[in-house]
Design a protein around this motif. Structure first.
Motif, PDB file in Angstrom:
ATOM      1  N   GLY A 183       0.562  -1.010   0.371  1.00 28.84           N
ATOM      2  CA  GLY A 183      -0.193  -0.393  -0.160  1.00 28.84           C
ATOM      3  C   GLY A 183       0.606   1.072   0.085  1.00 28.84           C
ATOM      4  N   GLY A 184       2.140   1.355   0.692  1.00 31.52           N
ATOM      5  CA  GLY A 184       2.933   2.661   0.561  1.00 31.52           C
ATOM      6  C   GLY A 184       2.869   2.961   2.210  1.00 31.52           C
ATOM      7  N   VAL A 185       4.237   3.243   2.063  1.00 29.67           N
ATOM      8  CA  VAL A 185       4.151   3.752   3.473  1.00 29.67           C
ATOM      9  C   VAL A 185       5.187   5.193   3.702  1.00 29.67           C
ATOM     10  CG1 VAL A 185       5.030   3.617   5.977  1.00 29.67           C
ATOM     11  CG2 VAL A 185       4.403   1.858   4.939  1.00 29.67           C
ATOM     12  N   VAL A 186       4.697   6.380   4.407  1.00 31.71           N
ATOM     13  CA  VAL A 186       5.194   7.801   4.109  1.00 31.71           C
ATOM     14  C   VAL A 186       5.649   8.272   5.128  1.00 31.71           C
ATOM     15  CG1 VAL A 186       4.823   9.915   3.915  1.00 31.71           C
ATOM     16  CG2 VAL A 186       3.480   8.532   2.826  1.00 31.71           C
ATOM     17  N   ILE A 187       7.155   8.225   5.148  1.00 36.16           N
ATOM     18  CA  ILE A 187       7.988   8.794   7.069  1.00 36.16           C
ATOM     19  C   ILE A 187       8.298   9.929   6.762  1.00 36.16           C
ATOM     20  CG2 ILE A 187       9.493   7.930   7.972  1.00 36.16           C
ATOM     21  CD1 ILE A 187       9.894   4.962   6.572  1.00 36.16           C
ATOM     22  N   THR A 188       8.222  10.615   7.792  1.00 32.96           N
ATOM     23  CA  THR A 188       8.065  12.139   7.723  1.00 32.96           C
ATOM     24  C   THR A 188       8.505  12.196   8.986  1.00 32.96           C
ATOM     25  OG1 THR A 188       5.989  13.074   9.445  1.00 32.96           O
ATOM     26  CG2 THR A 188       6.088  12.398   6.635  1.00 32.96           C
ATOM     27  N   GLY A 189       9.821  13.098   9.251  1.00 28.84           N
ATOM     28  CA  GLY A 189      10.679  13.897  10.602  1.00 28.84           C
ATOM     29  C   GLY A 189      11.293  14.962  10.314  1.00 28.84           C
ATOM     30  N   ASP A 190      11.284  15.663  11.631  1.00 25.77           N
ATOM     31  CA  ASP A 190      12.190  16.391  12.066  1.00 25.77           C
ATOM     32  C   ASP A 190      13.838  16.707  12.033  1.00 25.77           C
ATOM     33  OD1 ASP A 190      10.424  18.382   9.693  1.00 25.77           O
ATOM     34  OD2 ASP A 190       9.321  18.773  12.106  1.00 25.77           O
ATOM     35  N   VAL A 191      14.406  17.248  11.962  1.00 24.87           N
ATOM     36  CA  VAL A 191      16.223  16.983  12.995  1.00 24.87           C
ATOM     37  C   VAL A 191      16.051  18.824  12.965  1.00 24.87           C
ATOM     38  CG1 VAL A 191      18.223  16.415  12.931  1.00 24.87           C
ATOM     39  CG2 VAL A 191      16.766  15.022  11.011  1.00 24.87           C
ATOM     40  N   VAL A 192      16.253  18.743  14.451  1.00 21.75           N
ATOM     41  CA  VAL A 192      17.120  20.619  14.382  1.00 21.75           C
ATOM     42  C   VAL A 192      17.756  20.268  15.321  1.00 21.75           C
ATOM     43  CG1 VAL A 192      16.391  22.778  15.637  1.00 21.75           C
ATOM     44  CG2 VAL A 192      14.284  20.975  14.424  1.00 21.75           C
ATOM     45  N   LEU A 193      19.403  21.001  14.558  1.00 23.61           N
ATOM     46  CA  LEU A 193      20.337  21.368  15.837  1.00 23.61           C
ATOM     47  C   LEU A 193      20.447  22.065  16.133  1.00 23.61           C
ATOM     48  CD1 LEU A 193      23.367  20.290  16.340  1.00 23.61           C
ATOM     49  CD2 LEU A 193      23.873  21.453  14.480  1.00 23.61           C
ATOM     50  N   SER A 194      20.151  22.676  17.771  1.00 19.68           N
ATOM     51  CA  SER A 194      20.613  23.735  18.625  1.00 19.68           C
ATOM     52  C   SER A 194      21.229  23.697  19.684  1.00 19.68           C
ATOM     53  CB  SER A 194      19.280  24.013  18.854  1.00 19.68           C
ATOM     54  OG  SER A 194      18.789  22.997  19.792  1.00 19.68           O
ATOM     55  N   ILE A 195      21.561  24.695  19.782  1.00 19.19           N
ATOM     56  CA  ILE A 195      23.100  25.248  20.764  1.00 19.19           C
ATOM     57  C   ILE A 195      22.382  26.352  21.747  1.00 19.19           C
ATOM     58  CG2 ILE A 195      24.913  25.877  21.513  1.00 19.19           C
ATOM     59  CD1 ILE A 195      26.251  24.955  19.245  1.00 19.19           C
ATOM     60  N   VAL A 202      20.694  24.272  12.693  1.00 24.04           N
ATOM     61  CA  VAL A 202      19.560  23.438  11.307  1.00 24.04           C
ATOM     62  C   VAL A 202      18.616  22.906  11.698  1.00 24.04           C
ATOM     63  CG1 VAL A 202      20.520  21.867   9.887  1.00 24.04           C
ATOM     64  CG2 VAL A 202      23.247  23.680  10.896  1.00 24.04           C
ATOM     65  N   ARG A 203      18.194  23.024  10.738  1.00 28.73           N
ATOM     66  CA  ARG A 203      16.729  22.317  10.756  1.00 28.73           C
ATOM     67  C   ARG A 203      16.474  22.001   8.988  1.00 28.73           C
ATOM     68  NH1 ARG A 203      10.297  24.213  13.070  1.00 28.73           N
ATOM     69  NH2 ARG A 203      11.819  24.499  14.633  1.00 28.73           N
ATOM     70  N   ILE A 204      16.453  20.149   9.314  1.00 32.82           N
ATOM     71  CA  ILE A 204      15.958  19.421   8.514  1.00 32.82           C
ATOM     72  C   ILE A 204      14.934  18.827   8.322  1.00 32.82           C
ATOM     73  CG2 ILE A 204      17.145  17.249   6.946  1.00 32.82           C
ATOM     74  CD1 ILE A 204      19.975  18.275   7.854  1.00 32.82           C
ATOM     75  N   SER A 205      13.990  19.280   6.961  1.00 31.36           N
ATOM     76  CA  SER A 205      12.977  18.165   7.176  1.00 31.36           C
ATOM     77  C   SER A 205      12.874  17.059   5.983  1.00 31.36           C
ATOM     78  CB  SER A 205      11.368  19.206   6.899  1.00 31.36           C
ATOM     79  OG  SER A 205      11.314  20.119   7.663  1.00 31.36           O
ATOM     80  N   LEU A 206      12.214  16.010   7.045  1.00 36.51           N
ATOM     81  CA  LEU A 206      12.890  14.594   6.118  1.00 36.51           C
ATOM     82  C   LEU A 206      11.872  14.347   5.414  1.00 36.51           C
ATOM     83  CD1 LEU A 206      15.303  12.733   8.534  1.00 36.51           C
ATOM     84  CD2 LEU A 206      15.339  14.107   6.179  1.00 36.51           C
ATOM     85  N   ARG A 207      10.819  13.530   4.434  1.00 38.13           N
ATOM     86  CA  ARG A 207      10.005  12.920   3.769  1.00 38.13           C
ATOM     87  C   ARG A 207      10.449  11.492   2.856  1.00 38.13           C
ATOM     88  NH1 ARG A 207       7.260  17.526   1.568  1.00 38.13           N
ATOM     89  NH2 ARG A 207       7.821  19.175   3.715  1.00 38.13           N
ATOM     90  N   ALA A 208       9.450  10.750   2.881  1.00 38.65           N
ATOM     91  CA  ALA A 208      10.258   9.543   1.970  1.00 38.65           C
ATOM     92  C   ALA A 208       9.200   8.638   1.602  1.00 38.65           C
ATOM     93  CB  ALA A 208      11.724   8.606   2.713  1.00 38.65           C
ATOM     94  N   LEU A 209       8.407   8.254   0.741  1.00 34.50           N
ATOM     95  CA  LEU A 209       8.171   7.463   0.195  1.00 34.50           C
ATOM     96  C   LEU A 209       8.525   5.825  -0.235  1.00 34.50           C
ATOM     97  CD1 LEU A 209       4.871   6.508  -0.648  1.00 34.50           C
ATOM     98  CD2 LEU A 209       5.851   7.900  -3.251  1.00 34.50           C
ATOM     99  N   VAL A 210       7.960   5.021   0.761  1.00 37.50           N
ATOM    100  CA  VAL A 210       8.166   3.967   0.332  1.00 37.50           C
ATOM    101  C   VAL A 210       7.216   2.683   0.248  1.00 37.50           C
ATOM    102  CG1 VAL A 210       9.370   2.100   1.465  1.00 37.50           C
ATOM    103  CG2 VAL A 210      10.343   3.809   2.450  1.00 37.50           C
ATOM    104  N   THR A 211       7.114   2.130  -1.335  1.00 38.45           N
ATOM    105  CA  THR A 211       6.565   1.304  -1.551  1.00 38.45           C
ATOM    106  C   THR A 211       6.866   0.108  -2.358  1.00 38.45           C
ATOM    107  OG1 THR A 211       4.466   0.934  -3.088  1.00 38.45           O
ATOM    108  CG2 THR A 211       6.019   2.532  -4.047  1.00 38.45           C
TER     109      THR A 211
END
Length: 71
Positions: free
Chosen positions: A27-39, A45-54
């Motif tokens: 059916g497919g899977v969508v994986i999302t996430g956010d990575v934030v590097l802060s001090i 740094v802010r990175i938004s991740l999105r992946a479609l796996v099928t």
């Protein structure tokens, strides 16, 4: 202590990991996430991740041509 219907465990049903992955990929899977590097509470740094796996169905194999011969 008495168990209420809410406290009782669900009926046992085992699913193999391979079967679970097969159903998810069919059916497919969508994986999302956010990575934030802060001090010191300052975002550097802010990175938004999105992946479609099928899964992809393979088509028929192309005809093979043998070294220079013509049919």
């Amino acid at each position: 202590m008495t168990l209420t219907p809410r406290d009782e465990s669900l009926p046992g049903r085992q699913v193999a990991l391979v079967d679970l992955l097969d159903r998810l990929l069919a059916g497919g899977v969508v994986i999302t996430g956010d990575v934030v590097l802060s001090i010191a509470d300052i975002d550097l740094v802010r990175i938004s991740l999105r992946a479609l796996v099928t899964s992809v169905a393979g088509g028929p194999d192309p005809p093979s041509h043998s070294g220079g011969e013509r049919p």
